[in-house]
Each structure stands twice: as C-alpha cells, then as structure tokens.
Scaffold this motif. Structure first.
Motif, PDB file in Angstrom:
ATOM      1  N   VAL A  83      41.836  48.203  33.011  1.00 21.90           N
ATOM      2  CA  VAL A  83      42.447  49.521  33.115  1.00 21.90           C
ATOM      3  C   VAL A  83      42.816  50.001  31.709  1.00 21.90           C
ATOM      4  N   ILE A  96      51.678  51.817  37.961  1.00 20.31           N
ATOM      5  CA  ILE A  96      50.579  52.347  38.767  1.00 20.31           C
ATOM      6  C   ILE A  96      49.401  52.506  37.815  1.00 20.31           C
ATOM      7  N   ARG A  98      45.088  53.042  37.415  1.00 17.67           N
ATOM      8  CA  ARG A  98      43.864  53.502  38.074  1.00 17.67           C
ATOM      9  C   ARG A  98      42.655  53.097  37.257  1.00 17.67           C
ATOM     10  N   SER A  99      41.699  52.531  37.964  1.00 16.78           N
ATOM     11  CA  SER A  99      40.401  52.261  37.361  1.00 16.78           C
ATOM     12  C   SER A  99      39.403  53.162  38.069  1.00 16.78           C
ATOM     13  N   ASN A 102      39.531  51.705  41.785  1.00 14.22           N
ATOM     14  CA  ASN A 102      40.722  51.091  42.370  1.00 14.22           C
ATOM     15  C   ASN A 102      42.007  51.752  41.901  1.00 14.22           C
ATOM     16  N   GLU A 103      43.020  51.621  42.739  1.00 20.70           N
ATOM     17  CA  GLU A 103      44.381  51.961  42.345  1.00 20.70           C
ATOM     18  C   GLU A 103      45.197  50.693  42.506  1.00 20.70           C
ATOM     19  N   ARG A 117      40.198  53.210  45.834  1.00 18.14           N
ATOM     20  CA  ARG A 117      40.684  54.581  45.618  1.00 18.14           C
ATOM     21  C   ARG A 117      40.124  55.575  46.626  1.00 18.14           C
ATOM     22  N   ARG A 120      41.142  53.863  50.561  1.00 20.05           N
ATOM     23  CA  ARG A 120      42.547  53.432  50.628  1.00 20.05           C
ATOM     24  C   ARG A 120      42.699  52.066  51.299  1.00 20.05           C
TER      25      ARG A 120
END
Length: 128
Positions: A83, A96, A98-99, A102-103, A117, A120
């Motif tokens: 990330v 938090i 984000r990639s 993904n989260e 992401r 979910r």
C-alpha cells in the motif's frame, strides 16, 4: 465468473512453494494471505501495516519473477506492491489502507480485516 474468494479457494496452500518458483498472481495472493494468517499477531496498527506490506514484498520478491520498481505507478505490471503512503488514512486509532483491489482496516491493537474493494467480501480477518 468466480469472485476472488472463490478463485483463491481453488488454490491449495500449503504447501508453500520454494522461493524462486514463479507463481501466477492468484497463487501469489493465496500464498500472501496464508502467510498473513499464520504470522504472529501484531500489537499495534503500525506493526500490522508493516507486516501486511513486508509479507507482500517477500512473496513478490520470491514468486513474481519481476524486480520491484521504485515508482511503480498505478498500471499493473505483473508485480503487486505494498500500500502506497498516499492511500493510507490514520484516524481515531485506526489505519485504513487501500490498494488496487483491497481495503484494509487495521485497529489500534493490531487486529485487521482485508476486504475485496469491489465485492466487500472479507478476504482475511486476523483478530486476536
């Protein structure tokens, strides 16, 4: 069409592959999530973020067959990257991150959940 979780469930891990053996992206993802699951729990959110990123680098160094680029950009080049700092938010004791796909929600105590992401779905949950 299968979801990421369904695709990953088709890949048998363990056994882990020997470093240097080139794996497909989903095989590397499965290896990555497996190594995260068996890793020692973290006691802080920063330690957990470090673990999440370092295991990804380890898996990619061993199994992608590609050298890391200093500035990888957003276009997929065949190698996954940790990330990036500009996709990390630190607030209220949480991280938090984000990639591309993904989260990641990391609690102050080091517990974390990685979500797909788009769907979910929970990919991995590491809670003490």
């Amino acid at each position: 069409m299968l979801t990421l979780i369904e695709e990953l469930n088709l890949i048998n891990i363990p056994p882990l592959r020997k470093c240097g053996e080139i794996l497909k992206k989903n095989e590397r993802l499965k290896t990555y999530f497996y190594k995260l699951q068996i890793a020692k729990p973290c006691n802080s959110n920063e330690d957990a973020l470090g673990l999440i990123n370092s295991i990804l680098v380890e898996v990619e160094d061993c199994h992608s067959g590609l050298s890391a680029k200093k500035m990888p950009g957003l276009k997929y080049s065949g190698r996954m990257y940790p990330v990036q700092d500009d996709f990390i938010i630190r607030e209220n004791g949480k991280i938090i991150a984000r990639s591309k796909g993904n989260e990641i929600i990391i609690e102050n105590d080091g517990d974390f959940v990685i979500f797909d992401r788009y769907t979910r779905e929970i990919i991995i949950s590491k809670i003490k």
